[in-house]
Scaffold this motif. Structure first.
Motif, mmCIF file in Angstrom:
data_model
loop_
_atom_site.group_PDB
_atom_site.id
_atom_site.type_symbol
_atom_site.label_atom_id
_atom_site.label_comp_id
_atom_site.label_asym_id
_atom_site.label_seq_id
_atom_site.Cartn_x
_atom_site.Cartn_y
_atom_site.Cartn_z
ATOM 1 N N LYS A 24 29.125 15.628 -23.323
ATOM 2 C CA LYS A 24 29.550 16.731 -22.440
ATOM 3 C C LYS A 24 30.704 17.492 -23.070
ATOM 4 C CE LYS A 24 32.609 16.058 -18.811
ATOM 5 N NZ LYS A 24 33.732 16.983 -18.811
ATOM 6 N N ARG A 95 36.732 22.933 -16.159
ATOM 7 C CA ARG A 95 37.898 22.982 -17.045
ATOM 8 C C ARG A 95 37.571 23.747 -18.323
ATOM 9 N NH1 ARG A 95 43.227 22.674 -17.366
ATOM 10 N NH2 ARG A 95 43.976 21.738 -19.288
ATOM 11 N N TYR A 98 37.872 27.470 -20.364
ATOM 12 C CA TYR A 98 38.961 28.034 -21.179
ATOM 13 C C TYR A 98 38.531 28.244 -22.637
ATOM 14 C CZ TYR A 98 40.182 22.989 -21.805
ATOM 15 O OH TYR A 98 40.171 21.631 -22.010
ATOM 16 N N ASP A 127 49.536 25.682 -21.417
ATOM 17 C CA ASP A 127 50.608 26.296 -22.210
ATOM 18 C C ASP A 127 50.390 26.154 -23.714
ATOM 19 O OD1 ASP A 127 51.188 23.527 -21.288
ATOM 20 O OD2 ASP A 127 52.731 23.676 -22.813
ATOM 21 N N GLN A 128 49.781 25.055 -24.153
ATOM 22 C CA GLN A 128 49.560 24.873 -25.597
ATOM 23 C C GLN A 128 48.438 25.785 -26.113
ATOM 24 O OE1 GLN A 128 51.663 22.768 -27.532
ATOM 25 N NE2 GLN A 128 52.687 23.095 -25.572
ATOM 26 N N SER A 167 46.523 17.748 -27.593
ATOM 27 C CA SER A 167 45.664 18.289 -26.535
ATOM 28 C C SER A 167 44.275 18.570 -27.101
ATOM 29 C CB SER A 167 46.257 19.600 -26.001
ATOM 30 O OG SER A 167 45.250 20.371 -25.356
ATOM 31 N N VAL A 168 43.275 17.921 -26.531
ATOM 32 C CA VAL A 168 41.884 18.162 -26.958
ATOM 33 C C VAL A 168 41.544 19.631 -26.773
ATOM 34 C CG1 VAL A 168 39.464 17.721 -26.352
ATOM 35 C CG2 VAL A 168 41.084 15.819 -26.516
ATOM 36 N N GLY A 169 41.810 20.144 -25.576
ATOM 37 C CA GLY A 169 41.426 21.523 -25.271
ATOM 38 C C GLY A 169 42.130 22.526 -26.144
ATOM 39 N N ASP A 293 39.307 8.695 -20.182
ATOM 40 C CA ASP A 293 38.122 8.934 -19.356
ATOM 41 C C ASP A 293 37.392 7.645 -18.979
ATOM 42 O OD1 ASP A 293 37.112 12.055 -20.986
ATOM 43 O OD2 ASP A 293 38.726 11.548 -19.600
ATOM 44 N N ILE A 315 48.037 9.517 -20.324
ATOM 45 C CA ILE A 315 47.617 10.893 -20.618
ATOM 46 C C ILE A 315 47.753 11.818 -19.402
ATOM 47 C CG2 ILE A 315 45.722 12.355 -21.468
ATOM 48 C CD1 ILE A 315 46.597 10.322 -23.572
ATOM 49 N N ARG A 360 35.226 10.919 -13.308
ATOM 50 C CA ARG A 360 35.246 9.536 -13.799
ATOM 51 C C ARG A 360 35.629 8.563 -12.690
ATOM 52 N NH1 ARG A 360 32.077 10.876 -18.057
ATOM 53 N NH2 ARG A 360 33.043 12.584 -19.199
HETATM 54 C C1 EPZ Z 1 39.791 17.040 -22.257
HETATM 55 O O1 EPZ Z 1 40.563 17.624 -21.219
HETATM 56 C C2 EPZ Z 1 38.554 16.481 -21.564
HETATM 57 N N1 EPZ Z 1 37.836 17.575 -20.928
HETATM 58 C C3 EPZ Z 1 38.957 15.449 -20.515
HETATM 59 O O2 EPZ Z 1 37.758 14.876 -19.999
HETATM 60 C C4 EPZ Z 1 39.764 14.337 -21.193
HETATM 61 O O3 EPZ Z 1 40.236 13.458 -20.199
HETATM 62 C C5 EPZ Z 1 40.937 14.939 -21.958
HETATM 63 O O4 EPZ Z 1 40.481 15.939 -22.880
HETATM 64 C C6 EPZ Z 1 41.703 13.890 -22.747
HETATM 65 O O5 EPZ Z 1 40.835 13.262 -23.645
HETATM 66 C C7 EPZ Z 1 37.053 18.367 -21.717
HETATM 67 O O6 EPZ Z 1 36.963 18.176 -22.916
HETATM 68 C C8 EPZ Z 1 36.327 19.475 -21.020
HETATM 69 P P1 EPZ Z 1 44.120 17.566 -22.957
HETATM 70 P P2 EPZ Z 1 41.811 18.568 -21.610
HETATM 71 O O7 EPZ Z 1 44.420 18.994 -23.205
HETATM 72 O O8 EPZ Z 1 41.495 19.343 -22.832
HETATM 73 C C9 EPZ Z 1 48.488 18.020 -21.185
HETATM 74 C C10 EPZ Z 1 36.226 14.216 -18.428
HETATM 75 O O9 EPZ Z 1 36.293 13.319 -17.577
HETATM 76 N N2 EPZ Z 1 48.388 19.419 -21.632
HETATM 77 O O10 EPZ Z 1 43.853 16.656 -24.107
HETATM 78 O O11 EPZ Z 1 42.243 19.267 -20.392
HETATM 79 C C11 EPZ Z 1 47.499 17.697 -20.082
HETATM 80 O O12 EPZ Z 1 48.020 18.053 -18.818
HETATM 81 C C12 EPZ Z 1 37.415 15.099 -18.636
HETATM 82 O O13 EPZ Z 1 35.255 14.438 -19.185
HETATM 83 C C13 EPZ Z 1 49.481 20.258 -21.480
HETATM 84 O O14 EPZ Z 1 50.527 19.865 -20.959
HETATM 85 O O15 EPZ Z 1 42.900 17.451 -21.964
HETATM 86 C C14 EPZ Z 1 47.331 16.211 -20.246
HETATM 87 O O16 EPZ Z 1 48.396 15.555 -19.598
HETATM 88 C C15 EPZ Z 1 38.544 14.807 -17.664
HETATM 89 N N3 EPZ Z 1 49.389 21.556 -21.897
HETATM 90 C C16 EPZ Z 1 47.426 16.000 -21.752
HETATM 91 O O17 EPZ Z 1 48.101 17.163 -22.258
HETATM 92 C C17 EPZ Z 1 48.238 22.036 -22.468
HETATM 93 O O18 EPZ Z 1 48.211 23.224 -22.852
HETATM 94 C C18 EPZ Z 1 46.076 15.889 -22.463
HETATM 95 O O19 EPZ Z 1 45.299 16.973 -22.040
HETATM 96 C C19 EPZ Z 1 47.140 21.168 -22.623
HETATM 97 C C20 EPZ Z 1 47.239 19.867 -22.207
#
Ligand code: EPZ
Length: 413
Positions: A24, A95, A98, A127-128, A167-169, A293, A315, A360
């Motif tokens: 996914k 999500r 973006y 923000d990142q 950050s993955v995203g 997850d 996380i 999840r």
């Molecule tokens: C991705 O979310 C996944 N979603 C999530 O899976 C997964 O839990 C997460 O990565 C961590 O592996 C998708 O890929 C669509 P992050 P994402 O940016 O990109 C903080 C699922 O169940 N952060 O790695 O949103 C954030 O708040 C979903 O499939 C910032 O502060 O996760 C978090 O605490 C749920 N600023 C941490 O970093 C930012 O600009 C990690 O978030 C970006 C993130």
């Protein structure tokens, strides 16, 4: 509006073979990334899940020709896109919408985007993502009233970007935009998840130059044009882990096919079984650590362990919404600062009427229902449909007694 729920009669061992679908969290990035090509892309091994269907709808709304009617194969022709405005409610329902920001900025130099939604597991700011796009030269304004982001970039120019946190995203989103930026972009403190590498491989198949994905630094040499390609998405690491945990939780015997074992090492290390699950201590970490997850499905499994386990969620700040539902099934779980859960193993769970709060968490409750004595009804299963393809069919084929039931919700006149 139809109300749907899963009814599970617990206590059946899972036995047999299950095949994992496409990932996914790779698919929801690769589909928007196809916009960067000036030609058609053919994507294979895509899961038929809600988030993929939503992206198919959004791309079609933008004018792309999208065909997802042949099995797991999606054909995307982005050359007919006529709009860069993604201000549709569907974008706020997930999500990964973006990723349209990075793809649209990279391809057209502009994008108006409804701010993303997704599972309520924390504040989840972007923000990142914004830091990275601005570093490449984009102007980003956010209309807080209407929750819309406006992005413009006359030109994207490569630069060095150090993310404040992994950050993955943000890693993937900025990688998309940087593929079409002028010159070299160096991304540091990046995510290394399997889906980050998968997106990089897809971009390179389109003629991009992305090096170092899966390590701490990714180097991207921008290209003026990218071409179409064919690409098959990797198997889903989290779906794999979910079935591993479900099999262990029912003392089952399951062969899981279409898996990349190296992606599962952190999970395999924690699934030791005797008569009952062995208690373990888990700390969620970025890849290759234990995936956040899977902490929710793992917690269900540990509720009947032969001792006390702990789960430290590092996380997300609000990823224990499933705890209250597991308690209603007889689990003994205490939570400190919404970050540390202590799970005291009990002999058995009992069935209950429970509700999923996020994707999840839903998987966690399904696993608890498979383990419990008696019948468990899990409502709010729309969350689960976002991320698991044919969950009830796959579980039924393994011997689970699970049915998807529905009734017309009594709407107010
Ligand atoms: C991705 O979310 C996944 N979603 C999530 O899976 C997964 O839990 C997460 O990565 C961590 O592996 C998708 O890929 C669509 P992050 P994402 O940016 O990109 C903080 C699922 O169940 N952060 O790695 O949103 C954030 O708040 C979903 O499939 C910032 O502060 O996760 C978090 O605490 C749920 N600023 C941490 O970093 C930012 O600009 C990690 O978030 C970006 C993130």
């Amino acid at each position: 509006m139809q109300k749907q729920w899963y009814s599970i009669s617990g206590g059946n061992r899972l036995e047999g073979t299950v095949t994992i679908s496409g990932a996914k969290n790779a698919a929801v990035a690769i589909i928007p990334a196809a916009i960067l090509a000036g030609e058609c892309c053919i994507l294979e091994n895509l899961p038929h899940i809600q988030d993929v269907n939503t992206l198919e709808f959004i791309l079609s709304q933008l004018g792309a020709a999208v065909d997802f009617t042949t099995g797991d194969c999606m054909r995307i022709d982005p050359t007919r896109i006529t709009s860069t405005s993604v201000i549709v409610p569907e974008a706020a329902q997930m999500r990964a919408s973006y990723y349209l920001l990075g793809a649209m900025l990279g391809r057209y130099g502009e994008c108006d985007l409804a701010l993303p939604g997704g599972c309520v597991i924390g504040a989840r700011p972007i923000d990142q993502h914004i830091k990275g796009m601005r570093a490449l030269g984009a102007e980003i304004d956010i209309d807080e009233e209407r929750n819309i982001l406006h992005a413009r970039a006359k030109k994207l120019v490569g630069t060095e970007i150090f993310f404040d946190m992994v950050s993955v995203g943000a890693t993937i989103n900025v990688m998309l935009a940087a593929c079409r930026a002028e010159g070299l972009t160096v991304l540091a403190n990046v995510a290394k998840e399997p889906h980050v590498v998968d997106v990089a491989n897809f971009l390179n198949m389109m003629g991009a130059s992305v090096k170092g994905a899966g390590t701490d630094v990714i180097r991207i040499n921008g290209r003026p044009d990218l071409h179409g390609c064919g690409y098959a998405v990797i198997p889903d690491q989290i779906e794999t882990g979910t079935y591993m945990i479900a099999a262990a939780a029912t003392q089952g015997d399951v062969i899981i096919k279409n898996v990349i074992p190296t992606h599962m090492e952190a999970v395999s290390a924690k699934l030791m079984m005797e008569e009952r699950p062995r208690p373990v201590n888990i700390k969620t970490l970025v890849y290759p650590g234990f995936p956040t997850d899977l902490q929710q499905p793992m917690m269900a499994y540990l509720t009947t362990a032969s001792g006390q386990s702990t789960i430290h969620e590092t996380i997300f700040e609000n990823r224990f919404n499933h705890v209250r539902e597991l308690r209603r099934m007889g689990a003994s779980i205490s939570v400190k600062d919404n970050r540390l859960a202590r799970i005291k193993g009990v002999q058995a769970l009992h069935g209950a009427d429970i509700s999923a709060s996020d994707l999840r968490a839903g998987a966690s409750l399904i696993i608890a229902g498979l383990m419990a004595r008696g019948t468990t009804n899990v409502s709010n299963i729309g969350y689960i449909d976002r991320g698991y393809e044919c969950l009830d069919q796959k579980l039924s084929a393994l011997g689970a007694k699970i049915s998807r039931l529905s009734k017309q919700a009594q709407g107010r006149r």
